[in-house]
Motif scaffolding. Structure first.
Motif, PDB file in Angstrom:
ATOM      1  N   TYR A   1       0.685  -1.225   0.132  1.00 44.35           N
ATOM      2  CA  TYR A   1      -0.159   0.044   0.171  1.00 44.35           C
ATOM      3  C   TYR A   1       1.012   1.249   0.124  1.00 44.35           C
ATOM      4  CZ  TYR A   1      -3.275   3.515   1.990  1.00 44.35           C
ATOM      5  OH  TYR A   1      -3.946   4.649   2.125  1.00 44.35           O
ATOM      6  N   LEU A   2       1.969   1.180   0.618  1.00 40.37           N
ATOM      7  CA  LEU A   2       2.911   2.393   0.842  1.00 40.37           C
ATOM      8  C   LEU A   2       3.539   2.451  -0.424  1.00 40.37           C
ATOM      9  CD1 LEU A   2       3.775   4.721   2.978  1.00 40.37           C
ATOM     10  CD2 LEU A   2       5.586   2.634   3.492  1.00 40.37           C
ATOM     11  N   GLY A   3       3.956   1.600  -0.968  1.00 42.29           N
ATOM     12  CA  GLY A   3       4.652   1.554  -2.232  1.00 42.29           C
ATOM     13  C   GLY A   3       3.839   2.204  -3.349  1.00 42.29           C
ATOM     14  N   ALA A   4       2.556   1.910  -3.311  1.00 44.86           N
ATOM     15  CA  ALA A   4       1.650   2.526  -4.414  1.00 44.86           C
ATOM     16  C   ALA A   4       1.393   3.924  -4.140  1.00 44.86           C
ATOM     17  CB  ALA A   4       0.289   1.685  -4.292  1.00 44.86           C
ATOM     18  N   HIS A   5       1.604   4.437  -3.078  1.00 41.34           N
ATOM     19  CA  HIS A   5       1.309   5.809  -2.530  1.00 41.34           C
ATOM     20  C   HIS A   5       2.604   6.764  -3.151  1.00 41.34           C
ATOM     21  CE1 HIS A   5      -2.668   6.556  -1.139  1.00 41.34           C
ATOM     22  NE2 HIS A   5      -2.738   5.166  -0.776  1.00 41.34           N
ATOM     23  N   ILE A   6       3.761   6.259  -2.376  1.00 41.15           N
ATOM     24  CA  ILE A   6       4.976   7.196  -2.229  1.00 41.15           C
ATOM     25  C   ILE A   6       5.863   6.646  -3.306  1.00 41.15           C
ATOM     26  CG2 ILE A   6       4.543   7.617  -0.100  1.00 41.15           C
ATOM     27  CD1 ILE A   6       6.931   5.927   0.685  1.00 41.15           C
ATOM     28  N   GLY A   7       5.940   5.293  -4.203  1.00 45.23           N
ATOM     29  CA  GLY A   7       6.858   4.868  -5.029  1.00 45.23           C
ATOM     30  C   GLY A   7       7.978   3.917  -4.290  1.00 45.23           C
ATOM     31  N   LEU A   8       8.484   3.022  -5.348  1.00 45.05           N
ATOM     32  CA  LEU A   8       9.114   1.887  -4.872  1.00 45.05           C
ATOM     33  C   LEU A   8      10.366   2.322  -4.405  1.00 45.05           C
ATOM     34  CD1 LEU A   8       7.806  -0.858  -7.453  1.00 45.05           C
ATOM     35  CD2 LEU A   8       7.250  -0.621  -4.737  1.00 45.05           C
ATOM     36  N   ASN A   9      11.009   3.546  -5.062  1.00 41.10           N
ATOM     37  CA  ASN A   9      12.319   4.110  -4.722  1.00 41.10           C
ATOM     38  C   ASN A   9      12.371   4.246  -3.158  1.00 41.10           C
ATOM     39  OD1 ASN A   9      10.611   5.763  -5.682  1.00 41.10           O
ATOM     40  ND2 ASN A   9      12.242   7.314  -6.104  1.00 41.10           N
ATOM     41  N   ARG A  10      11.493   4.996  -2.848  1.00 45.39           N
ATOM     42  CA  ARG A  10      11.253   5.474  -1.468  1.00 45.39           C
ATOM     43  C   ARG A  10      11.278   4.399  -0.415  1.00 45.39           C
ATOM     44  NH1 ARG A  10       8.589   9.507  -4.366  1.00 45.39           N
ATOM     45  NH2 ARG A  10       9.519  11.461  -4.158  1.00 45.39           N
ATOM     46  N   THR A  11      10.550   3.514  -0.665  1.00 49.45           N
ATOM     47  CA  THR A  11      10.417   2.257   0.124  1.00 49.45           C
ATOM     48  C   THR A  11      11.573   1.440   0.197  1.00 49.45           C
ATOM     49  OG1 THR A  11       9.186   0.714  -1.745  1.00 49.45           O
ATOM     50  CG2 THR A  11       7.796   2.130  -0.200  1.00 49.45           C
ATOM     51  N   MET A  12      12.308   1.352  -0.660  1.00 52.65           N
ATOM     52  CA  MET A  12      13.583   0.524  -0.832  1.00 52.65           C
ATOM     53  C   MET A  12      14.617   1.376   0.151  1.00 52.65           C
ATOM     54  SD  MET A  12      16.123  -0.919  -3.900  1.00 52.65           S
ATOM     55  CE  MET A  12      15.310  -2.251  -3.656  1.00 52.65           C
ATOM     56  N   ASN A  13      14.745   2.644   0.065  1.00 50.70           N
ATOM     57  CA  ASN A  13      15.609   3.461   0.747  1.00 50.70           C
ATOM     58  C   ASN A  13      15.030   3.473   2.228  1.00 50.70           C
ATOM     59  OD1 ASN A  13      17.263   4.163  -1.473  1.00 50.70           O
ATOM     60  ND2 ASN A  13      15.913   5.945  -2.061  1.00 50.70           N
ATOM     61  N   ILE A  14      13.905   3.373   2.555  1.00 50.61           N
ATOM     62  CA  ILE A  14      13.568   3.547   3.923  1.00 50.61           C
ATOM     63  C   ILE A  14      13.819   2.004   4.515  1.00 50.61           C
ATOM     64  CG2 ILE A  14      11.577   3.199   5.377  1.00 50.61           C
ATOM     65  CD1 ILE A  14       9.994   5.093   3.393  1.00 50.61           C
ATOM     66  N   GLY A  15      14.036   0.974   3.616  1.00 52.74           N
ATOM     67  CA  GLY A  15      14.352  -0.482   4.204  1.00 52.74           C
ATOM     68  C   GLY A  15      15.884  -0.325   4.368  1.00 52.74           C
ATOM     69  N   LEU A  16      16.623   0.241   3.678  1.00 47.03           N
ATOM     70  CA  LEU A  16      18.136   0.049   3.805  1.00 47.03           C
ATOM     71  C   LEU A  16      18.261   1.038   5.154  1.00 47.03           C
ATOM     72  CD1 LEU A  16      19.211   0.873   0.184  1.00 47.03           C
ATOM     73  CD2 LEU A  16      19.807  -1.262   1.503  1.00 47.03           C
ATOM     74  N   LEU A  17      17.730   2.234   5.178  1.00 48.68           N
ATOM     75  CA  LEU A  17      17.886   3.087   6.313  1.00 48.68           C
ATOM     76  C   LEU A  17      17.638   2.189   7.757  1.00 48.68           C
ATOM     77  CD1 LEU A  17      18.630   5.595   8.037  1.00 48.68           C
ATOM     78  CD2 LEU A  17      16.539   6.462   7.551  1.00 48.68           C
ATOM     79  N   LEU A  18      16.433   1.461   7.635  1.00 53.56           N
ATOM     80  CA  LEU A  18      15.796   0.697   8.844  1.00 53.56           C
ATOM     81  C   LEU A  18      16.923  -0.406   9.206  1.00 53.56           C
ATOM     82  CD1 LEU A  18      12.032   0.535   8.273  1.00 53.56           C
ATOM     83  CD2 LEU A  18      13.494   1.870  10.035  1.00 53.56           C
TER      84      LEU A  18
END
Length: 410
Positions: free
Chosen positions: A63-80
């Motif tokens: 749901y988050l990826g559909a809203h903000i884009g997959l590049n951002r969800t990937m970068n959030i994952g790396l930071l976490l």
């Protein structure tokens, strides 16, 4: 080099770097806390938040990826993941069970954000008419990831011996921070944003084929982890008397080989580069896998040396499991809708995470109470359920849909 290829390479590089730390961290936690005197069940419980939050992340992450884009969800994952490694770098006296479980929770969120983003991104970089290329790209991403996860297992065991637990997580955290900073600059293409903003209820799939495939995936990965995650490393160390180098090295080689086979799955499942697999192929390969854990359990009750039964059986299991995993990964990416792909892929990998959660908990408890043989029999039962589930898939079939030649246009 086309923009799509460049983005694919960046996504793959991020996924590879993350996977190295994920594999190493898993081996570090299993071996370090067993060394401290934790029982197999207690070690399994350290991973419970990792798997629970993986389930939640795949569902919400789509749901988050559909809203903000997959590049951002990937970068959030790396930071976490960087934050999770930092939490484990505290002095040993602070490494309480709740603290480690909290760090594992963050790592679980990070891992599944990263995976969902990478698998969904490929769908959007390959034209819908090129299903053969999609199958090969998915197989390459999935296989290379698992090869590097095997390297991570070895890295975890080696770092534990060389620099200790704290030193290992500090080294990995610094390296992954460099990757994260690079990704912020290089991963620029907007991927995966849905043109029609999905509702929160859209997280649950309404597509029967995706639901059936998700059920099969849950039991497929539960069948692997029910004996591989906790039971096998402890068995190799306590029964075979292997030291941490040997345990980490062997499991690393196994996962690396498993990943290599995944990249070659298209060659195993069809002869024609333009052909792609359908339901019958998935059923045949799932059925082949079902009998292997049972055969290992039977072998442990014969005159066959235990090391031959376990190691030989594990190698065969890895080969057939790898093909099954690549087949399933291709089918979900192919079946997923292009607009809002992360919703379908996220739901599917939520089921994958649920299977890992069930398998991890059962691996610790069943091994502690009943031993490795019981874990193997339970694995075969799970695989039988997965085989029956995938047989219910309704996909377009060609007359020659067989293990040697298949045709499917998703």
């Amino acid at each position: 080099m086309s923009p799509a290829i460049r983005q694919y390479l960046i996504i793959t590089g991020n996924y590879w770097a993350f996977t190295l730390t994920d594999g190493a961290l898993r081996m570090l936690v299993v071996l370090h806390f067993f060394q401290l005197g934790y029982s197999p069940l207690e070690i399994a419980l350290l991973f419970i938040f990792y798997e629970v939050f993986g389930v939640i992340t795949n569902l919400v992450g789509g749901y988050l990826g559909a809203h903000i884009g997959l590049n951002r969800t990937m970068n959030i994952g790396l930071l976490l993941q960087v934050v999770a490694l930092g939490m484990l770098a505290v002095p040993a006296a602070m490494l309480s069970v709740p603290w480690v479980m909290g760090a594992q929770a963050l790592s679980g969120i990070a891992k599944d954000l990263n995976k969902m983003s990478a698998k969904s991104g490929i769908k959007l970089l390959v034209p819908g008419s090129e299903q053969g290329k999609l199958y090969k790209w998915v197989a390459l991403l999935t296989g290379s990831k698992n090869t590097l996860k095997g390297v991570g297992f070895f890295l975890g065991g080696a770092l534990l011996m060389l620099v200790g637990f704290r030193g290992a997580v500090i080294i990995m955290g610094v390296a992954l921070m460099v990757v994260w900073l690079s990704s912020l600059v290089l991963l620029t293409q907007e991927l995966g944003k849905s043109t029609a903003k999905p509702k929160f209820t859209d997280m649950l799939s309404k597509n029967r084929a995706i639901n059936v495939l998700s059920l099969a995936r849950m039991f497929l990965f539960g069948a692997r982890d029910v004996w591989f995650v906790v039971a096998l490393p402890v068995f190799l160390h306590t029964v075979f008397g292997w030291d941490f180098w040997q345990v980490g090295g062997f499991m690393a080689v196994w996962v690396m080989g498993y990943g290599a086979v995944q990249t070659l799955a298209p060659r195993f499942t069809h002869r024609n580069g333009k052909a792609t697999p359908g339901r019958r192929v998935a059923v045949v390969w799932a059925a082949l896998l079902t009998g292997i854990p049972a055969a290992i359990a039977i072998g442990l009750n014969t005159d066959l040396p235990a090391q031959i039964a376990v190691i030989g059986g594990l190698l065969l299991f890895g080969l057939v499991f790898a093909v099954n995993s690549s087949l399933h990964s291709y089918l979900i990416v192919s079946l997923a809708r292009a607009d809002g792909v992360s919703l379908d892929v996220g739901f599917y990998y939520m089921s994958n995470a649920m299977g890992r959660l069930i398998g991890t908990l059962m691996s610790g408890w069943v091994y502690q109470v009943y031993g490795l043989e019981a874990c193997l029999w339970l694995s075969s039962i799970f695989l039988l359920i997965a085989t029956v589930s995938v047989a219910q898939l309704s996909l377009p079939q060609s007359p020659d849909d067989s293990i040697g030649a298949t045709s499917y246009s998703g």
